[in-house]
Design a protein around this motif. Structure first.
Motif, PDB file in Angstrom:
ATOM      1  N   SER A   1      48.333  32.968  27.931  1.00 41.65           N
ATOM      2  CA  SER A   1      47.754  32.517  29.197  1.00 41.65           C
ATOM      3  C   SER A   1      48.318  31.161  29.608  1.00 41.65           C
TER       4      SER A   1
ATOM      5  N   GLU B   1      42.714  33.695  30.721  1.00 42.52           N
ATOM      6  CA  GLU B   1      41.998  32.588  30.082  1.00 42.52           C
ATOM      7  C   GLU B   1      40.497  32.706  30.316  1.00 42.52           C
ATOM      8  N   ASN B   2      40.111  33.380  31.392  1.00 43.90           N
ATOM      9  CA  ASN B   2      38.693  33.548  31.715  1.00 43.90           C
ATOM     10  C   ASN B   2      38.108  34.861  31.196  1.00 43.90           C
ATOM     11  N   GLY B   3      38.834  35.520  30.297  1.00 45.40           N
ATOM     12  CA  GLY B   3      38.262  36.676  29.620  1.00 45.40           C
ATOM     13  C   GLY B   3      38.863  38.017  29.966  1.00 45.40           C
ATOM     14  N   TYR B   4      39.699  38.095  30.993  1.00 49.20           N
ATOM     15  CA  TYR B   4      40.351  39.363  31.317  1.00 49.20           C
ATOM     16  C   TYR B   4      41.443  39.657  30.291  1.00 49.20           C
TER      17      TYR B   4
ATOM     18  N   ASP C   1      45.316  32.470  34.692  1.00 50.07           N
ATOM     19  CA  ASP C   1      43.924  32.048  34.881  1.00 50.07           C
ATOM     20  C   ASP C   1      42.947  33.161  34.492  1.00 50.07           C
TER      21      ASP C   1
END
Length: 345
Positions: free
Chosen positions: A89, A25-28, A22
């Motif tokens: 991811s 997928e959210n930019g980390y 997660d």
């Protein structure tokens, strides 16, 4: 990175993979995600994860880090294949979901058998007391008073006098199975090992469903990334975590080189569902093989979960029936000799 001796609990493995999937997928990126996850871990896991972060910083692939952490082989292989098609991811969430399902199924099985196993243990203790103390006393009383035993009572006495032979036979059977495993089964090829499990009633059906699910899902991901069927199978062949799929990919590649199509290579394969080859053929004709395989894999997982629930529901009444039969034998063993003795006095 040196492989650790004690693997993480399955729940912790699934939690790490799901959350890391997660977060990425959210930019980390992987390093930032792992550093943040590290703060939520216990002391041992934090030490191991710190070493993993250092290895990632040095350029080591993520799947090798998971392998060194002794993560589940299927989860490692999914991440290995994902690093080829670039959807890590998604693969981490797939791995986490797979581990969560395995954990749920194991917990369901433990819940079903925990109390029956306690009852069986208690009944075995009662069997031992009967065999070692009570039945010999009954037998001595009958002999000292020259009383004739009924056929049923004689059968009960004979059963407990010879029950130790059954225990010895069970121990010898377990020893033989252990010897076969170490000196026979471990030397078999991955395909022969899989065939052995496939032929086991009930378990074999679940193994076939899981093989079809896992192979179709991972092949779908590789094809979706733009790899050809040949290159996707080659990726399976090059991984070392799951020997069965490596050998399967090698055999299918050889058939493809000989001019066979992949659906013919899977036709009536004993380790996969019979309709697997039909799904592959339909996907090739429609030009959407990756989509067909992904949809098929979801159907298979639903089917697998229903099968597990069905057999888990059947297992508990069967165990309780066995326990009830054992308790009945215990009561008859104590009451029948007493009734017969009272009638003859």
């Amino acid at each position: 990175m040196k492989r650790i001796k004690k693997s993480w609990p399955i729940n912790d493995q699934a939690n790490l993979l799901n959350r890391l999937g997660d977060m990425t997928e959210n930019g980390y990126n992987l390093l930032d995600g792992l550093r943040l996850m590290e703060l939520q871990m216990n002391k041992r896991q934090r030490t191991e994860m710190s070493a993993a972060v250092n290895r990632l910083r040095e350029g080591e692939p993520f799947y090798q880090v998971l392998q060194a952490l002794a993560f589940h082989k299927e989860a490692v292989s999914i991440c290995y294949l994902a690093e080829m098609h670039g959807e890590l991811s998604v693969a981490m969430r797939q791995s986490g979901g797979l581990l969560e399902r395995k954990l749920t199924q194991v917990n369901q099985l433990k819940k079903v058998i925990r109390y029956p196993i306690f009852l069986i243990f208690t009944v075995f203790v009662m069997f031992y007391i009967l065999q070692a103390v009570i039945i010999p006393q009954f037998s001595g009383v009958y002999q000292s008073m020259n009383m004739e035993t009924s056929r049923t009572t004689a059968v009960i006495f004979a059963f407990f006098q010879h029950v130790h032979y059954a225990v010895i036979g069970f121990v010898l059977l377990a020893l033989g199975a252990a010897l076969y495993y170490w000196f026979g089964f471990k030397k078999k090829s991955p395909a022969d090992k899989m065939l052995f499990f496939v032929r086991i009633p009930i378990l074999g059906r679940l193994v076939i469903l899981f093989n079809s699910y896992f192979f179709s899902l991972q092949l779908s991901s590789l094809l979706k990334s733009g790899l050809s069927i040949y290159d996707s199978l080659k990726a399976f062949k090059e991984q070392s975590f799951l020997p069965f799929y490596r050998q399967e990919a090698e055999q299918i590649i050889n058939k493809l080189r000989a001019g066979e199509s992949i659906d013919r290579a899977l036709y009536k394969h004993p380790c996969y569902e019979n309709d697997f080859c039909e799904v592959v053929l339909h996907g090739q004709l429609s030009g959407q093989l990756h989509r067909e395989l992904f949809t098929y894999s979801q159907f298979l997982m639903d089917r697998l979960e229903r099968k597990v629930e069905k057999w888990t529901g059947i297992l508990q009444p069967v165990i309780y029936g066995i326990v009830a039969g054992m308790i009945l034998i215990v009561y008859l063993s104590m009451l029948l000799p007493m009734y017969q003795m009272m009638n003859q006095l």
